[in-house]
Design an enzyme around this catalytic site. Structure first.
Site, PDB file in Angstrom:
ATOM      1  N   VAL A  16      38.280  28.930  43.133  1.00 62.17           N
ATOM      2  CA  VAL A  16      38.729  27.545  42.971  1.00 62.17           C
ATOM      3  C   VAL A  16      39.067  26.919  44.326  1.00 62.17           C
ATOM      4  O   VAL A  16      38.661  25.797  44.625  1.00 62.17           O
ATOM      5  CB  VAL A  16      39.957  27.489  42.032  1.00 62.17           C
ATOM      6  CG1 VAL A  16      40.529  26.079  41.974  1.00 62.17           C
ATOM      7  CG2 VAL A  16      39.579  27.966  40.635  1.00 62.17           C
ATOM      8  N   GLY A  17      39.789  27.657  45.153  1.00 60.63           N
ATOM      9  CA  GLY A  17      40.221  27.111  46.440  1.00 60.63           C
ATOM     10  C   GLY A  17      39.043  26.710  47.312  1.00 60.63           C
ATOM     11  O   GLY A  17      39.053  25.652  47.949  1.00 60.63           O
ATOM     12  N   SER A 108      45.787  27.882  33.280  1.00 62.48           N
ATOM     13  CA  SER A 108      44.633  28.545  32.676  1.00 62.48           C
ATOM     14  C   SER A 108      44.661  28.302  31.170  1.00 62.48           C
ATOM     15  O   SER A 108      45.736  28.123  30.586  1.00 62.48           O
ATOM     16  CB  SER A 108      44.747  30.035  32.953  1.00 62.48           C
ATOM     17  OG  SER A 108      43.996  30.769  32.014  1.00 62.48           O
ATOM     18  N   SER A 109      43.485  28.363  30.551  1.00 58.66           N
ATOM     19  CA  SER A 109      43.452  28.161  29.094  1.00 58.66           C
ATOM     20  C   SER A 109      44.089  29.335  28.342  1.00 58.66           C
ATOM     21  O   SER A 109      44.376  29.217  27.152  1.00 58.66           O
ATOM     22  CB  SER A 109      42.017  27.952  28.616  1.00 58.66           C
ATOM     23  OG  SER A 109      41.217  29.045  28.988  1.00 58.66           O
ATOM     24  N   CYS A 110      44.345  30.461  29.030  1.00 61.87           N
ATOM     25  CA  CYS A 110      44.950  31.602  28.319  1.00 61.87           C
ATOM     26  C   CYS A 110      46.445  31.399  28.067  1.00 61.87           C
ATOM     27  O   CYS A 110      47.086  32.225  27.429  1.00 61.87           O
ATOM     28  CB  CYS A 110      44.685  32.908  29.045  1.00 61.87           C
ATOM     29  SG  CYS A 110      45.571  33.062  30.574  1.00 61.87           S
ATOM     30  N   TYR A 137      49.473  37.454  32.583  1.00 62.79           N
ATOM     31  CA  TYR A 137      48.981  36.321  33.376  1.00 62.79           C
ATOM     32  C   TYR A 137      49.420  35.002  32.724  1.00 62.79           C
ATOM     33  O   TYR A 137      49.870  34.077  33.411  1.00 62.79           O
ATOM     34  CB  TYR A 137      47.459  36.405  33.446  1.00 62.79           C
ATOM     35  CG  TYR A 137      46.805  35.346  34.287  1.00 62.79           C
ATOM     36  CD1 TYR A 137      46.925  35.355  35.667  1.00 62.79           C
ATOM     37  CD2 TYR A 137      46.037  34.338  33.708  1.00 62.79           C
ATOM     38  CE1 TYR A 137      46.315  34.387  36.445  1.00 62.79           C
ATOM     39  CE2 TYR A 137      45.418  33.363  34.473  1.00 62.79           C
ATOM     40  CZ  TYR A 137      45.551  33.395  35.839  1.00 62.79           C
ATOM     41  OH  TYR A 137      44.940  32.432  36.608  1.00 62.79           O
ATOM     42  N   LYS A 141      51.742  31.943  34.239  1.00 61.22           N
ATOM     43  CA  LYS A 141      51.264  30.557  34.335  1.00 61.22           C
ATOM     44  C   LYS A 141      52.174  29.600  33.550  1.00 61.22           C
ATOM     45  O   LYS A 141      52.424  28.474  34.002  1.00 61.22           O
ATOM     46  CB  LYS A 141      49.819  30.461  33.830  1.00 61.22           C
ATOM     47  CG  LYS A 141      48.803  31.063  34.797  1.00 61.22           C
ATOM     48  CD  LYS A 141      48.743  30.238  36.066  1.00 61.22           C
ATOM     49  CE  LYS A 141      47.749  30.740  37.078  1.00 61.22           C
ATOM     50  NZ  LYS A 141      47.847  30.036  38.370  1.00 61.22           N
ATOM     51  N   HIS A 180      35.260  38.466  35.463  1.00 61.63           N
ATOM     52  CA  HIS A 180      35.120  37.823  34.163  1.00 61.63           C
ATOM     53  C   HIS A 180      33.692  38.030  33.641  1.00 61.63           C
ATOM     54  O   HIS A 180      32.820  38.517  34.352  1.00 61.63           O
ATOM     55  CB  HIS A 180      35.442  36.330  34.272  1.00 61.63           C
ATOM     56  CG  HIS A 180      36.899  36.058  34.382  1.00 61.63           C
ATOM     57  ND1 HIS A 180      37.512  35.769  35.580  1.00 61.63           N
ATOM     58  CD2 HIS A 180      37.874  36.054  33.449  1.00 61.63           C
ATOM     59  CE1 HIS A 180      38.803  35.592  35.364  1.00 61.63           C
ATOM     60  NE2 HIS A 180      39.062  35.760  34.093  1.00 61.63           N
TER      61      HIS A 180
HETATM   62  P1  GDP Z   1      38.826  36.513  28.727  1.00 64.20           P
HETATM   63  O1  GDP Z   1      38.181  35.164  28.565  1.00 64.20           O
HETATM   64  O2  GDP Z   1      40.211  36.439  29.259  1.00 64.20           O
HETATM   65  O3  GDP Z   1      38.752  37.322  27.458  1.00 64.20           O
HETATM   66  O4  GDP Z   1      38.062  37.312  29.884  1.00 64.20           O
HETATM   67  P2  GDP Z   1      36.582  37.822  30.196  1.00 64.20           P
HETATM   68  O5  GDP Z   1      35.776  36.738  30.798  1.00 64.20           O
HETATM   69  O6  GDP Z   1      36.745  39.069  31.024  1.00 64.20           O
HETATM   70  O7  GDP Z   1      35.947  38.261  28.793  1.00 64.20           O
HETATM   71  C1  GDP Z   1      35.457  37.345  27.864  1.00 64.20           C
HETATM   72  C2  GDP Z   1      34.712  38.063  26.761  1.00 64.20           C
HETATM   73  O8  GDP Z   1      33.476  38.602  27.255  1.00 64.20           O
HETATM   74  C3  GDP Z   1      35.459  39.260  26.130  1.00 64.20           C
HETATM   75  O9  GDP Z   1      35.209  39.247  24.743  1.00 64.20           O
HETATM   76  C4  GDP Z   1      34.756  40.457  26.777  1.00 64.20           C
HETATM   77  O10 GDP Z   1      34.840  41.638  25.989  1.00 64.20           O
HETATM   78  C5  GDP Z   1      33.330  39.944  26.832  1.00 64.20           C
HETATM   79  N1  GDP Z   1      32.438  40.666  27.769  1.00 64.20           N
HETATM   80  C6  GDP Z   1      31.196  41.124  27.483  1.00 64.20           C
HETATM   81  N2  GDP Z   1      30.673  41.787  28.513  1.00 64.20           N
HETATM   82  C7  GDP Z   1      31.577  41.723  29.515  1.00 64.20           C
HETATM   83  C8  GDP Z   1      31.593  42.231  30.852  1.00 64.20           C
HETATM   84  O11 GDP Z   1      30.660  42.883  31.318  1.00 64.20           O
HETATM   85  N3  GDP Z   1      32.725  41.942  31.596  1.00 64.20           N
HETATM   86  C9  GDP Z   1      33.756  41.216  31.097  1.00 64.20           C
HETATM   87  N4  GDP Z   1      34.803  40.953  31.895  1.00 64.20           N
HETATM   88  N5  GDP Z   1      33.786  40.750  29.826  1.00 64.20           N
HETATM   89  C10 GDP Z   1      32.711  40.999  29.047  1.00 64.20           C
END
Ligand code: GDP
Length: 311
Positions: A16-17, A108-110, A137, A141, A180
């Site tokens: 982001v930065g 964050s949306s979380c 997290y 936030k 992610h």
């Molecule tokens: P979240 O949005 O906080 O849940 O974070 P993530 O972006 O890490 O994960 C989003 C979703 O993608 C979750 O349901 C994960 O299980 C799924 N996912 C599928 N494959 C992957 C991968 O290779 N890495 C990550 N980080 N998430 C994955």
């Protein structure tokens, strides 16, 4: 904002930065101040105080955070909670004590409850339990949002907060363990194609739904809010559309040209079932995203090939 105002971007080395610095300098803001971690550790209160006393930025954008994907968040709750609270407390307090006229805190949306109504309106904050895989997290936030609102209420500070949806773009973390989903799947599809693999392993069931915003769109929204928005009430920033993880994996394979099968590793968590922000508030203020999703993925893949792929 005046083009000559001193703007401190906290966290300018992150996804982001970096986008913020690109946007601000591209828009002609000529006094953008940054410090990398070797120069200023934002977790050190005395060092942050000394920085603010000396530099006295007029505008502060808080884009510094320990971030990570579902596994990193789930595995290291202590670090996510402690470090994020430390750095945001230091920066928000330092900004106020040294007369910053405006601060933008990025959340964050979380922060929203696991079972919030979809799309998630800003009013869903603190109406139910959080998703356990990123609770630490989210709590940090939420504390940052509340601190900004407290400065606004108690001292009249113009400290605003924006809640971006899942972000992606250049300079993202492409590490398969801590990233992610979008950068992880870009790397996996790229490597599977290179090796001629028959399948690509995706975590979870593929059912969860997520919304994705290119980080350059977020940077544009931040500048827009700094110029046009003066309320301590939080504002969602997203594109207003979501996609299942299965559809995301298929789209990424298509962009990259990997034609094999998807395999599902259901030992990994799904996390929250759906995360789609209600973006009617920022639309009503006059801002919309502009980067189409497929194009954003293709641009990010180009960046990955040049900067992060193994030779
Ligand atoms: P979240 O949005 O906080 O849940 O974070 P993530 O972006 O890490 O994960 C989003 C979703 O993608 C979750 O349901 C994960 O299980 C799924 N996912 C599928 N494959 C992957 C991968 O290779 N890495 C990550 N980080 N998430 C994955």
């Amino acid at each position: 904002m005046q083009k000559s105002e001193k703007i401190f971007v906290a966290g300018h080395r992150g996804l982001v930065g970096r986008a913020l610095v690109r946007r601000l300098t591209g828009d002609g803001f000529s006094n953008v101040v940054t410090r990398d971690r070797a120069q200023l550790d934002l977790a050190e209160q005395a060092a942050v105080d000394a920085f603010f006393t000396q530099e006295k930025p007029e505008v502060v954008i808080f884009a510094a955070a320990r971030v990570g994907g579902i596994k990193a968040n789930n595995d290291s709750p202590v670090e996510f909670l402690l470090e994020n609270i430390q750095i945001q407390n230091n920066v928000i307090r330092g900004a106020h004590q040294n007369g910053a006229r405006k601060l933008l805190f990025l959340g964050s949306s979380c922060i929203y409850p696991k079972h919030a109504p979809q799309p998630i309106p800003e009013s869903a904050l603190l109406t139910g339990p959080l998703e356990p895989t990123n609770e630490a997290y989210a709590i940090a936030k939420i504390a940052g949002i509340k601190l900004c609102q407290a400065y606004a209420r108690e001292y009249g500070a113009n400290f605003i907060s924006a809640m971006p949806t899942n972000l992606y773009g250049p300079n993202d973390n492409f590490d398969l363990v801590s990233s992610h989903v979008l950068p992880a799947l870009l790397r996996k599809a790229h490597e599977a194609k290179k090796k001629g693999a028959r399948e690509l392993v995706v975590w979870g069931s593929g059912q969860p739904r997520r919304e994705f915003l290119h980080v350059d769109d977020l940077a544009a929204a931040c500048v827009f809010l700094l110029e046009k928005y003066d309320s301590p009430e939080i504002v969602n920033v997203g594109c207003g559309e979501d996609i299942s993880i299965r559809e995301l994996a298929e789209l990424i394979c298509d962009v990259i040209g990997f034609a094999g099968e998807l395999a599902w590793d259901t030992t990994k968590p799904d996390g929250t079932p759906r995360k789609l922000l209600d973006v009617s508030k920022i639309h009503a203020l006059g801002w919309r995203h502009s980067i189409p999703f497929r194009e954003g993925i293709a641009r990010t893949y180009e960046w990955f090939l040049k900067n992060a792929a193994q030779p």
